[in-house]
Enzyme design. Structure first.
Site, PDB file in Angstrom:
ATOM      1  N   GLY A  46       0.825  -1.203   0.000  1.00 53.36           N
ATOM      2  CA  GLY A  46       0.000   0.000   0.000  1.00 53.36           C
ATOM      3  C   GLY A  46       0.855   1.246   0.000  1.00 53.36           C
ATOM      4  O   GLY A  46       2.026   1.206   0.392  1.00 53.36           O
ATOM      5  N   GLN A  51       2.845   9.951   1.413  1.00 52.68           N
ATOM      6  CA  GLN A  51       4.196   9.402   1.399  1.00 52.68           C
ATOM      7  C   GLN A  51       5.002   9.855   0.191  1.00 52.68           C
ATOM      8  O   GLN A  51       6.230   9.726   0.184  1.00 52.68           O
ATOM      9  CB  GLN A  51       4.147   7.866   1.415  1.00 52.68           C
ATOM     10  CG  GLN A  51       3.612   7.307   2.722  1.00 52.68           C
ATOM     11  CD  GLN A  51       3.492   5.794   2.637  1.00 52.68           C
ATOM     12  OE1 GLN A  51       2.489   5.279   2.193  1.00 52.68           O
ATOM     13  NE2 GLN A  51       4.523   5.079   3.054  1.00 52.68           N
ATOM     14  N   CYS A  92       6.283  -0.370   6.702  1.00 51.95           N
ATOM     15  CA  CYS A  92       5.863   0.826   5.975  1.00 51.95           C
ATOM     16  C   CYS A  92       6.999   1.234   5.048  1.00 51.95           C
ATOM     17  O   CYS A  92       8.166   1.243   5.455  1.00 51.95           O
ATOM     18  CB  CYS A  92       5.570   1.951   6.975  1.00 51.95           C
ATOM     19  SG  CYS A  92       5.088   3.502   6.192  1.00 51.95           S
ATOM     20  N   LEU A  93       6.674   1.589   3.813  1.00 51.99           N
ATOM     21  CA  LEU A  93       7.709   1.995   2.862  1.00 51.99           C
ATOM     22  C   LEU A  93       8.429   3.264   3.317  1.00 51.99           C
ATOM     23  O   LEU A  93       9.548   3.527   2.877  1.00 51.99           O
ATOM     24  CB  LEU A  93       7.106   2.197   1.468  1.00 51.99           C
ATOM     25  CG  LEU A  93       6.580   0.922   0.789  1.00 51.99           C
ATOM     26  CD1 LEU A  93       5.920   1.261  -0.548  1.00 51.99           C
ATOM     27  CD2 LEU A  93       7.681  -0.106   0.603  1.00 51.99           C
ATOM     28  N   HIS A 134      -3.932   1.350   7.829  1.00 56.41           N
ATOM     29  CA  HIS A 134      -2.575   1.913   7.866  1.00 56.41           C
ATOM     30  C   HIS A 134      -2.452   3.090   6.885  1.00 56.41           C
ATOM     31  O   HIS A 134      -1.946   4.159   7.238  1.00 56.41           O
ATOM     32  CB  HIS A 134      -1.583   0.788   7.524  1.00 56.41           C
ATOM     33  CG  HIS A 134      -0.154   1.192   7.402  1.00 56.41           C
ATOM     34  ND1 HIS A 134       0.839   0.688   8.210  1.00 56.41           N
ATOM     35  CD2 HIS A 134       0.463   2.053   6.536  1.00 56.41           C
ATOM     36  CE1 HIS A 134       2.000   1.230   7.847  1.00 56.41           C
ATOM     37  NE2 HIS A 134       1.808   2.060   6.839  1.00 56.41           N
ATOM     38  N   GLU A 135      -2.939   2.879   5.656  1.00 60.61           N
ATOM     39  CA  GLU A 135      -2.807   3.941   4.645  1.00 60.61           C
ATOM     40  C   GLU A 135      -3.688   5.144   4.977  1.00 60.61           C
ATOM     41  O   GLU A 135      -3.296   6.301   4.749  1.00 60.61           O
ATOM     42  CB  GLU A 135      -3.139   3.410   3.249  1.00 60.61           C
ATOM     43  CG  GLU A 135      -2.285   2.239   2.763  1.00 60.61           C
ATOM     44  CD  GLU A 135      -0.797   2.450   2.925  1.00 60.61           C
ATOM     45  OE1 GLU A 135      -0.347   3.610   2.894  1.00 60.61           O
ATOM     46  OE2 GLU A 135      -0.086   1.447   3.109  1.00 60.61           O
ATOM     47  N   HIS A 138      -1.997   7.433   7.260  1.00 56.28           N
ATOM     48  CA  HIS A 138      -1.051   8.342   6.589  1.00 56.28           C
ATOM     49  C   HIS A 138      -1.760   9.624   6.151  1.00 56.28           C
ATOM     50  O   HIS A 138      -1.192  10.720   6.244  1.00 56.28           O
ATOM     51  CB  HIS A 138      -0.451   7.679   5.342  1.00 56.28           C
ATOM     52  CG  HIS A 138       0.714   6.776   5.614  1.00 56.28           C
ATOM     53  ND1 HIS A 138       1.874   7.217   6.216  1.00 56.28           N
ATOM     54  CD2 HIS A 138       0.912   5.462   5.354  1.00 56.28           C
ATOM     55  CE1 HIS A 138       2.728   6.207   6.304  1.00 56.28           C
ATOM     56  NE2 HIS A 138       2.171   5.123   5.794  1.00 56.28           N
TER      57      HIS A 138
HETATM   58 NI    NI Z   1       2.958   3.229   5.596  1.00 52.59          NI
END
Ligand code: NI
Length: 171
Positions: A46, A51, A92-93, A134-135, A138
């Site tokens: 995701g 981000q 997480c990226l 999670h997304e 963000h």
């Molecule tokens: Ni993340």
């Protein structure tokens, strides 16, 4: 399509609260496509617009095993949450190499606009439920490490600053 640069924790821009997407136009579709390319290249499940330093309510995800089920959610809203909670290890990226347990609703229903501007509802469970919560965090400026203890968060911050510095030195 183009790969976008992913902000890394503790970049303060990750704490920006996203505004709603005003219109699903070519700019937004291109952003969604670029985010999907960026997510697949980074082997993530995701990615939120936050981000990639775009502060509009757009997320992309693909939690399929085959990596061929891209989902675009524009202006997503959670319309239902299960009472049941579940603890799952997340990554997480924006916080590479860090994984830790977070408690979330086991399943949720989300209403959003798709890539073509149509409204749809998604019932997410398992990994998809974890990912969408999670997304969506963000989009309100919250990174998953903020669920962890202050001690752990401080260690992660230090580690990420060092990792970024080492990478810039080696580049
Ligand atoms: Ni993340």
């Amino acid at each position: 399509m183009a790969r976008l640069t992913i902000l890394r924790y503790p970049d303060p821009r990750l704490h920006t609260v996203a505004r709603s997407v005003a219109a699903v136009d070519d700019r937004i579709r291109r952003l969604a496509d670029d985010m999907l390319e960026t997510m697949y290249a980074a082997e993530g499940v995701g990615l939120a617009a936050t981000q990639v330093d775009v502060h509009e309510r757009l997320i992309v995800m693909d939690t399929s095993d085959t990596r061929d089920h891209p989902i675009v959610l524009i202006n997503p809203e959670i319309t239902w949450r299960s009472d049941e909670m579940k603890v799952v290890e997340e990554g997480c990226l924006s916080v590479p190499t860090i994984y830790d347990k977070v408690e979330r609703h086991a399943s949720v229903k989300v209403q959003a606009l798709g890539r073509d501007g149509e409204t749809f509802e998604m019932h997410a469970e398992g990994l998809a439920a974890v990912c969408v919560q999670h997304e969506m965090d963000h989009l309100r400026g919250k990174v998953f490490v903020e669920y962890l203890s202050a001690l752990k968060r401080d260690r992660i911050r230090t580690k990420m600053i060092k990792k970024t510095r080492d990478e810039q030195r080696d580049a």
